[in-house]
Design a protein around this motif. Structure first.
Motif, short mmCIF file in Angstrom:
data_model
loop_
_atom_site.label_atom_id
_atom_site.label_comp_id
_atom_site.label_asym_id
_atom_site.label_seq_id
_atom_site.Cartn_x
_atom_site.Cartn_y
_atom_site.Cartn_z
N VAL A 1 0.82 -1.21 0.00
CA VAL A 1 0.00 0.00 0.00
C VAL A 1 0.85 1.26 0.00
CG1 VAL A 1 -1.73 1.28 1.31
CG2 VAL A 1 -1.87 -1.20 1.18
N ASP A 2 1.97 1.24 0.70
CA ASP A 2 2.73 2.47 0.92
C ASP A 2 4.05 2.55 0.15
OD1 ASP A 2 0.76 3.22 2.69
OD2 ASP A 2 1.80 2.40 4.43
N ASN A 3 4.27 1.68 -0.82
CA ASN A 3 5.54 1.66 -1.55
C ASN A 3 5.28 1.59 -3.05
OD1 ASN A 3 7.43 1.36 0.77
ND2 ASN A 3 6.22 -0.48 1.07
N TRP A 4 6.19 2.13 -3.84
CA TRP A 4 6.05 2.06 -5.29
C TRP A 4 7.42 2.08 -5.94
CZ3 TRP A 4 5.23 6.46 -2.50
CH2 TRP A 4 6.01 7.57 -2.83
N LYS A 5 7.42 1.64 -7.18
CA LYS A 5 8.64 1.65 -8.00
C LYS A 5 8.19 1.66 -9.45
CE LYS A 5 12.93 -0.88 -8.66
NZ LYS A 5 13.74 -2.01 -8.21
N TRP A 6 8.79 2.53 -10.26
CA TRP A 6 8.47 2.57 -11.68
C TRP A 6 9.68 2.99 -12.49
CZ3 TRP A 6 9.10 7.19 -14.18
CH2 TRP A 6 9.04 8.36 -13.41
N LEU A 7 9.65 2.65 -13.77
CA LEU A 7 10.68 3.11 -14.69
C LEU A 7 10.07 3.19 -16.07
CD1 LEU A 7 12.07 0.66 -16.62
CD2 LEU A 7 12.78 -0.08 -14.37
N SER A 8 10.65 4.05 -16.89
CA SER A 8 10.20 4.18 -18.27
C SER A 8 11.37 4.62 -19.14
CB SER A 8 9.04 5.16 -18.40
OG SER A 8 9.47 6.47 -18.13
N GLU A 9 11.25 4.31 -20.42
CA GLU A 9 12.27 4.70 -21.39
C GLU A 9 11.55 5.04 -22.69
OE1 GLU A 9 15.88 2.50 -23.79
OE2 GLU A 9 15.42 1.84 -21.75
N THR A 10 11.97 6.14 -23.32
CA THR A 10 11.37 6.53 -24.58
C THR A 10 12.38 6.40 -25.72
OG1 THR A 10 11.91 8.86 -24.21
CG2 THR A 10 9.74 8.12 -23.50
N SER A 11 11.87 6.39 -26.92
CA SER A 11 12.72 6.18 -28.09
C SER A 11 13.68 7.33 -28.36
CB SER A 11 11.85 5.95 -29.34
OG SER A 11 11.01 7.07 -29.55
N ASN A 12 13.45 8.50 -27.75
CA ASN A 12 14.35 9.64 -27.96
C ASN A 12 15.43 9.74 -26.88
OD1 ASN A 12 12.75 10.44 -25.87
ND2 ASN A 12 12.18 12.41 -26.74
N GLY A 13 15.64 8.67 -26.09
CA GLY A 13 16.75 8.62 -25.16
C GLY A 13 16.45 9.07 -23.74
N ILE A 14 15.20 9.37 -23.44
CA ILE A 14 14.85 9.77 -22.07
C ILE A 14 14.54 8.52 -21.25
CG2 ILE A 14 13.18 11.02 -20.64
CD1 ILE A 14 12.77 12.91 -23.02
N THR A 15 15.19 8.42 -20.11
CA THR A 15 14.90 7.34 -19.17
C THR A 15 14.56 7.95 -17.82
OG1 THR A 15 17.20 7.06 -18.52
CG2 THR A 15 16.42 5.68 -20.32
N GLN A 16 13.67 7.29 -17.10
CA GLN A 16 13.26 7.77 -15.78
C GLN A 16 13.04 6.57 -14.88
OE1 GLN A 16 9.98 10.85 -16.28
NE2 GLN A 16 9.79 9.62 -18.12
N GLN A 17 13.34 6.74 -13.61
CA GLN A 17 13.01 5.71 -12.63
C GLN A 17 12.80 6.36 -11.28
OE1 GLN A 17 16.14 2.86 -12.29
NE2 GLN A 17 17.56 4.28 -11.37
#
Length: 106
Positions: free
Chosen positions: A37-53
Motif C-alpha cells: 500500500v505504501d511503496n512504489w517503484k516505476w521506470l520508463s524509457e522513450t525512443s528519444n533517449g529519455i529514461t526515468q526511474q
C-alpha cells in the motif's frame, strides 16, 4: 478593409510557419510496481533517449514520504547526455548531476 486583409495575411503566415516538435518519441519500456500500500517503484524509457526511474515509500508521520529516483535526457542542441539523480524526503528535493551547480556549504 485593408486592416482585415493585413490581419488575414498575418494569420495565414503564422499558421504556415512550421513548428519543430518531436512527436515521434514513443515509450519503449514501462514498468510499474506497487509494492504494498505504501511503496512504489516505476521506470520508463522513450525512443528519444529519455529514461526515468523512481521508488518511494510513505513512512510514519515523523518520517514522511521518501522518494529516490533519476532521469536521463539528451540535450537537443549539444547532443550531450545528462543524468540527474534525486532524493525527496523531509529535507526537501535534493537533485544531483555533474551539470548542476552546487550550493556553497552553510
Amino acid at each position: 478593409m485593408k486592416s482585415i486583409i493585413v490581419f488575414t495575411v498575418l494569420i495565414a503566415v503564422a499558421v504556415a510557419v512550421p513548428v519543430e516538435e518531436d512527436h515521434a518519441a514513443v515509450i519503449v519500456k514501462s514498468q510499474n510496481t506497487n509494492i504494498g500500500v505504501d511503496n512504489w517503484k516505476w521506470l520508463s524509457e522513450t525512443s528519444n533517449g529519455i529514461t526515468q526511474q523512481e521508488s518511494g515509500n510513505i513512512g510514519s508521520a515523523q518520517e514522511g514520504i521518501s522518494v529516490r529516483g533519476s532521469f536521463t535526457y539528451v540535450d537537443p542542441n549539444t547532443k550531450q547526455q545528462y543524468t540527474v539523480t534525486y532524493i525527496a524526503d523531509k529535507n526537501g528535493f535534493q537533485p544531483k548531476g555533474e551539470h548542476l551547480p552546487v550550493a556553497p556549504a552553510v
